[in-house]
Design a protein around this motif. Structure first.
Motif, PDB file in Angstrom:
ATOM      1  N   GLN A 173       0.802  -1.206   0.000  1.00  0.00           N
ATOM      2  CA  GLN A 173       0.000   0.000   0.000  1.00  0.00           C
ATOM      3  C   GLN A 173       0.844   1.270   0.000  1.00  0.00           C
ATOM      4  OE1 GLN A 173      -3.318   0.103  -0.468  1.00  0.00           O
ATOM      5  NE2 GLN A 173      -3.053  -2.087  -0.829  1.00  0.00           N
ATOM      6  N   LYS A 180       1.430   2.443  -3.466  1.00  0.00           N
ATOM      7  CA  LYS A 180       0.309   3.179  -4.045  1.00  0.00           C
ATOM      8  C   LYS A 180       0.330   4.636  -3.577  1.00  0.00           C
ATOM      9  CE  LYS A 180      -2.902  -0.751  -4.428  1.00  0.00           C
ATOM     10  NZ  LYS A 180      -3.099  -0.714  -5.880  1.00  0.00           N
ATOM     11  N   GLY A 229       1.214   6.589  -6.722  1.00  0.00           N
ATOM     12  CA  GLY A 229      -0.131   6.580  -7.297  1.00  0.00           C
ATOM     13  C   GLY A 229      -0.368   7.673  -8.322  1.00  0.00           C
ATOM     14  N   LYS A 256      -1.921   1.734  -8.813  1.00  0.00           N
ATOM     15  CA  LYS A 256      -2.991   2.719  -8.874  1.00  0.00           C
ATOM     16  C   LYS A 256      -4.186   2.327  -8.014  1.00  0.00           C
ATOM     17  CE  LYS A 256      -0.630   5.189 -11.681  1.00  0.00           C
ATOM     18  NZ  LYS A 256      -0.115   6.535 -11.326  1.00  0.00           N
TER      19      LYS A 256
END
Length: 247
Positions: free
Chosen positions: A114, A117, A121, A247
């Protein structure tokens, strides 16, 4: 400039709607294998014997997509009673173990980190390293810059210098002569850095597996964060992996 604008106006909008809509791929494209676990054991054994990559596990009735080159031999030998290659191009995973498929859908890069991201991102810069490849994987990465795929619309770009990159995209079986260059490129990428293995050659050595001239897989050299199988992976497989992971 006027001629460019005129040409664009005449051609119209060409970019696909992926990931909102899955575009159709060529009918003969071989994607995720669909496996019939109730197939005749003798047929399964015949497929395993014919497989040039030793990618079929007879006991567990599954295929290693990381080793598979999607040649379709098992489909032909079994006459689609054991293996049928679907048109599903969404086969990228963040775990090597998830490439071992028994016909169920793989974990499609769901277990991405995570913090990647959060960091990448909005903007992701990639440095591609061809570590002894045949140029097929490289060619299908290059077309991501064309108007149909338009990778840049997602904030993802390929850069010339590893010092400007967030990740390295490795293709090819990592030949002995390219190993040092690959490691130097990896060290030049600022942390936190990401490693992406594209193609069967990079993941497991491809047709060259077992040769002393190539690595037995990129994972034996560097920590791999994303695996995109295929020989070569479809451009949409590459796009799917990047989008699901970052993403």
């Amino acid at each position: 400039m006027l001629s460019v604008l005129k040409n664009r106006f005449e051609q119209g909008y060409r970019t696909c709607n992926y990931p909102k809509e899955k575009p159709a791929v060529f009918p003969r494209y071989r994607g995720r294998p669909d496996i019939n676990k109730d197939a005749d054991p003798s047929v399964i054994q015949a497929c395993a014997d014919a497989c040039p990559q030793d990618a079929i596990d007879v006991d567990k009735k599954r295929i290693d997509m990381g080793r598979c080159v999607f040649c379709g031999t098992c489909e032909r030998v079994s006459e689609k009673t054991f293996v049928t290659f679907t048109n599903d191009f969404e086969i990228a995973t963040s775990s090597r173990a998830d490439l071992l498929t028994d016909g169920t859908l793989p974990n499609l890069a769901r277990h991405s980190k995570q913090h990647f991201k959060k960091l990448f991102g909005r903007s992701l810069q990639l440095r591609q390293v061809s570590a002894g490849g045949c140029n097929a994987c490289e060619a299908d990465l290059n077309v991501l810059a064309t108007p149909f795929f338009d990778l840049a619309r997602f904030g993802i770009n390929f850069v010339a210098s590893p010092r400007h990159a967030d990740a390295i995209v490795v293709t090819g079986p990592v030949s002995r002569n390219m190993k040092t260059a690959l490691l130097q490129t990896y060290e030049a990428v600022p942390e936190p850095r990401v490693v992406i293995a594209v193609g069967s050659c990079t993941i497991m050595g491809g047709p060259f597996y077992g040769s002393p001239e190539v690595a037995p897989g990129l994972e034996s050299i560097l920590p791999v964060d994303l695996f995109i199988p295929g020989c070569p992976p479809h451009p949409l497989s590459n796009l799917h992996g990047l989008l699901r992971f970052f993403k």
